[in-house]
Design a protein around this motif. Structure first.
Motif, PDB file in Angstrom:
ATOM      1  N   LYS A 194       0.808  -1.213   0.000  1.00 58.25           N
ATOM      2  CA  LYS A 194       0.000   0.000   0.000  1.00 58.25           C
ATOM      3  C   LYS A 194       0.847   1.271   0.000  1.00 58.25           C
ATOM      4  CE  LYS A 194      -4.100  -2.080   2.125  1.00 58.25           C
ATOM      5  NZ  LYS A 194      -5.102  -2.012   3.223  1.00 58.25           N
ATOM      6  N   ASN A 195       1.799   1.352   0.931  1.00 57.41           N
ATOM      7  CA  ASN A 195       2.612   2.570   1.024  1.00 57.41           C
ATOM      8  C   ASN A 195       3.839   2.549   0.119  1.00 57.41           C
ATOM      9  OD1 ASN A 195       0.805   3.414   2.971  1.00 57.41           O
ATOM     10  ND2 ASN A 195       2.075   2.712   4.681  1.00 57.41           N
ATOM     11  N   LEU A 196       4.199   1.366  -0.389  1.00 55.67           N
ATOM     12  CA  LEU A 196       5.345   1.196  -1.288  1.00 55.67           C
ATOM     13  C   LEU A 196       6.638   1.785  -0.706  1.00 55.67           C
ATOM     14  CD1 LEU A 196       3.670   1.997  -4.747  1.00 55.67           C
ATOM     15  CD2 LEU A 196       4.114  -0.237  -3.712  1.00 55.67           C
ATOM     16  N   GLN A 197       6.907   1.492   0.549  1.00 53.47           N
ATOM     17  CA  GLN A 197       8.152   1.943   1.186  1.00 53.47           C
ATOM     18  C   GLN A 197       9.268   0.952   0.835  1.00 53.47           C
ATOM     19  OE1 GLN A 197       7.375   2.487   5.364  1.00 53.47           O
ATOM     20  NE2 GLN A 197       6.080   4.268   5.024  1.00 53.47           N
ATOM     21  N   LEU A 198       9.732   1.068  -0.393  1.00 50.03           N
ATOM     22  CA  LEU A 198      10.687   0.094  -0.910  1.00 50.03           C
ATOM     23  C   LEU A 198      12.049   0.187  -0.246  1.00 50.03           C
ATOM     24  CD1 LEU A 198       9.801   0.272  -4.714  1.00 50.03           C
ATOM     25  CD2 LEU A 198       8.899  -1.262  -2.955  1.00 50.03           C
ATOM     26  N   TRP A 199      12.374   1.311   0.383  1.00 49.29           N
ATOM     27  CA  TRP A 199      13.672   1.449   1.045  1.00 49.29           C
ATOM     28  C   TRP A 199      13.832   0.412   2.167  1.00 49.29           C
ATOM     29  CZ3 TRP A 199      13.694   2.613   6.268  1.00 49.29           C
ATOM     30  CH2 TRP A 199      12.499   3.110   6.788  1.00 49.29           C
ATOM     31  N   LYS A 200      12.680  -0.030   2.700  1.00 58.47           N
ATOM     32  CA  LYS A 200      12.749  -1.023   3.773  1.00 58.47           C
ATOM     33  C   LYS A 200      13.240  -2.375   3.263  1.00 58.47           C
ATOM     34  CE  LYS A 200       9.455   0.624   7.233  1.00 58.47           C
ATOM     35  NZ  LYS A 200       8.285   0.235   8.054  1.00 58.47           N
ATOM     36  N   LEU A 201      13.100  -2.626   1.967  1.00 59.73           N
ATOM     37  CA  LEU A 201      13.559  -3.896   1.421  1.00 59.73           C
ATOM     38  C   LEU A 201      15.061  -4.061   1.615  1.00 59.73           C
ATOM     39  CD1 LEU A 201      11.548  -4.020  -1.928  1.00 59.73           C
ATOM     40  CD2 LEU A 201      11.033  -5.197   0.218  1.00 59.73           C
ATOM     41  N   VAL A 202      15.775  -2.945   1.637  1.00 61.94           N
ATOM     42  CA  VAL A 202      17.227  -2.981   1.832  1.00 61.94           C
ATOM     43  C   VAL A 202      17.579  -2.884   3.311  1.00 61.94           C
ATOM     44  CG1 VAL A 202      19.413  -1.850   1.329  1.00 61.94           C
ATOM     45  CG2 VAL A 202      17.646  -1.985  -0.441  1.00 61.94           C
ATOM     46  N   VAL A 203      17.046  -1.881   3.969  1.00 65.20           N
ATOM     47  CA  VAL A 203      17.411  -1.617   5.361  1.00 65.20           C
ATOM     48  C   VAL A 203      17.011  -2.764   6.284  1.00 65.20           C
ATOM     49  CG1 VAL A 203      17.052  -0.057   7.321  1.00 65.20           C
ATOM     50  CG2 VAL A 203      17.281   0.871   5.009  1.00 65.20           C
ATOM     51  N   PHE A 239      21.954 -14.224  -3.018  1.00 66.03           N
ATOM     52  CA  PHE A 239      20.857 -15.150  -3.311  1.00 66.03           C
ATOM     53  C   PHE A 239      19.973 -15.343  -2.078  1.00 66.03           C
ATOM     54  CE2 PHE A 239      19.047 -19.431  -3.490  1.00 66.03           C
ATOM     55  CZ  PHE A 239      18.470 -19.449  -4.756  1.00 66.03           C
ATOM     56  N   SER A 240      20.585 -15.508  -0.913  1.00 63.00           N
ATOM     57  CA  SER A 240      19.824 -15.728   0.319  1.00 63.00           C
ATOM     58  C   SER A 240      18.954 -14.518   0.652  1.00 63.00           C
ATOM     59  CB  SER A 240      20.776 -16.020   1.479  1.00 63.00           C
ATOM     60  OG  SER A 240      21.539 -17.181   1.232  1.00 63.00           O
ATOM     61  N   ILE A 241      19.523 -13.325   0.503  1.00 57.74           N
ATOM     62  CA  ILE A 241      18.772 -12.110   0.816  1.00 57.74           C
ATOM     63  C   ILE A 241      17.593 -11.939  -0.135  1.00 57.74           C
ATOM     64  CG2 ILE A 241      18.885  -9.586   0.798  1.00 57.74           C
ATOM     65  CD1 ILE A 241      21.710  -9.775   1.876  1.00 57.74           C
ATOM     66  N   VAL A 242      17.854 -12.059  -1.435  1.00 54.62           N
ATOM     67  CA  VAL A 242      16.809 -11.804  -2.435  1.00 54.62           C
ATOM     68  C   VAL A 242      15.705 -12.849  -2.356  1.00 54.62           C
ATOM     69  CG1 VAL A 242      16.324 -11.701  -4.905  1.00 54.62           C
ATOM     70  CG2 VAL A 242      18.353 -10.578  -3.996  1.00 54.62           C
ATOM     71  N   VAL A 243      16.082 -14.131  -2.305  1.00 54.61           N
ATOM     72  CA  VAL A 243      15.070 -15.191  -2.316  1.00 54.61           C
ATOM     73  C   VAL A 243      14.257 -15.194  -1.025  1.00 54.61           C
ATOM     74  CG1 VAL A 243      14.715 -17.688  -2.403  1.00 54.61           C
ATOM     75  CG2 VAL A 243      16.371 -16.615  -3.916  1.00 54.61           C
ATOM     76  N   SER A 244      14.905 -15.057   0.118  1.00 57.18           N
ATOM     77  CA  SER A 244      14.149 -15.022   1.378  1.00 57.18           C
ATOM     78  C   SER A 244      13.233 -13.806   1.431  1.00 57.18           C
ATOM     79  CB  SER A 244      15.108 -15.021   2.576  1.00 57.18           C
ATOM     80  OG  SER A 244      15.923 -13.863   2.579  1.00 57.18           O
TER      81      SER A 244
END
Length: 319
Positions: free
Chosen positions: A47-56, A95-100
């Motif tokens: 909903k909010n699309l806070q994509l920065w959290k995907l990294v942090v 791979f572990s970060i992206v897939v998980s």
């Protein structure tokens, strides 16, 4: 339990950088009082699309206990970087970060559980992916009993992982399970991921980030997790090893068939290494569960280097 050969982050620059990054991110966001707001949630993603959290969310723990157990496990699992090399270990981490992360997003979208309003943050993907090769590849070297209960030297790592997995109940169990699934896919060599590796400049980049206080040396020999009763590397064993080398034995290089068994035969050893292995070294490998004949041949190939012989046998088992 020894965390895999030489102490510190010798020949493990990627693991060192990961530990430092997680510690700094946790402290910085903890000072700002935002630690509990870094985890992923259905609202943030869909909903909010806070994509920065995907990294942090992959580099900052949400609490001090999680930080302590998490950094301890990351430090211990540096043994796998020494086993496969920094270039391939970088692929494993990515791979572990992206897939998980993909599994977490799918789970949030599918479950829509109100109790999972915010997942806990931290490198759960890397940590729990590492438990897959830890379970399958690292042999037990010590068994003992406490109040009638059986334990091994691997039990302490499992207990630390269990503590981290249950630290925030559902909020931490889901990322942990997603990490295990990512590790299983890597183990199954999905899309031939285990053959991939980053270019050499990636490992060089992490080496440049080394801190003198971390105890890294250019001539330290990489190793694999070896039981405590195996002697550490002597100077004569590492003087010919270059800075970027890792003691990872490619089965084709050694001429070992891909379908190895306990009765696998090894090609004739080079003339320089025909000395008969020490009986104590053979006994040590046999006590780890290896066949005596295979242990003897591995020691011949490794020129009586017990650590390198262990690597050969474990690498053979993993294939």
């Amino acid at each position: 339990m020894n965390g895999g050969g030489p102490s510190g982050f010798n020949n493990a620059p990627v693991a060192r950088t990961l530990v430092i990054a997680c510690g700094l991110f946790t402290v910085i966001f903890g000072i700002q009082g935002r630690s509990n707001k870094l985890g992923l949630s259905y609202q943030d993603i869909f909903k909010n699309l806070q994509l920065w959290k995907l990294v942090v969310s992959n580099f900052a723990f949400s609490s001090t206990p999680e930080l302590l157990f998490g950094l301890y496990l990351l430090y211990y699992f540096r043994v796998f970087e020494r086993q496969i090399g920094s270039n391939k270990y970088s692929v494993f981490v990515m791979f572990s970060i992206v897939v998980s992360l993909l599994f977490e997003i799918l789970a949030l979208g599918f479950l829509k559980d109100s109790t999972l309003n915010v997942l806990t943050s931290g490198p759960y993907g890397v940590i729990f992916s590492s438990f897959v090769p830890f379970y399958l590849d690292i042999p037990v070297s010590t068994r003992f009993r406490v109040f009638g209960l059986r334990f091994t030297d691997k039990s302490f790592i499992y207990l630390a992982g269990l503590q981290l997995l249950l630290s925030s109940w559902k909020r931490s169990i889901l990322p942990g399970i997603c990490g295990i699934l990512a590790g299983a896919l890597y183990r199954l060599n999905v899309l031939r991921i285990r053959r991939l590796k980053f270019p050499d400049f990636v490992a060089s980049f992490f080496l440049r980030l080394s801190w003198p206080s971390m105890g890294s040396t250019a001539t330290a020999a990489p190793s694999r997790n070896v039981p405590r009763n195996i002697p550490s590397y002597a100077p004569r064993q590492v003087e010919a090893i270059e800075e970027k080398e890792v003691i990872v034995v490619n089965l084709k290089q050694w001429g070992i068939p891909s379908a190895c068994s306990s009765q696998a035969s090894y090609p004739a050893a080079p003339p320089a290494s025909t000395a008969e292995p020490v009986e104590d070294s053979i006994a040590t490998l046999v006590s780890m569960g290896f066949d005596r004949s295979s242990a003897r041949q591995a020691l011949i190939h490794a020129r009586n280097d017990l650590n390198a012989a262990t690597n050969i046998l474990l690498e053979a088992q993993s294939h």
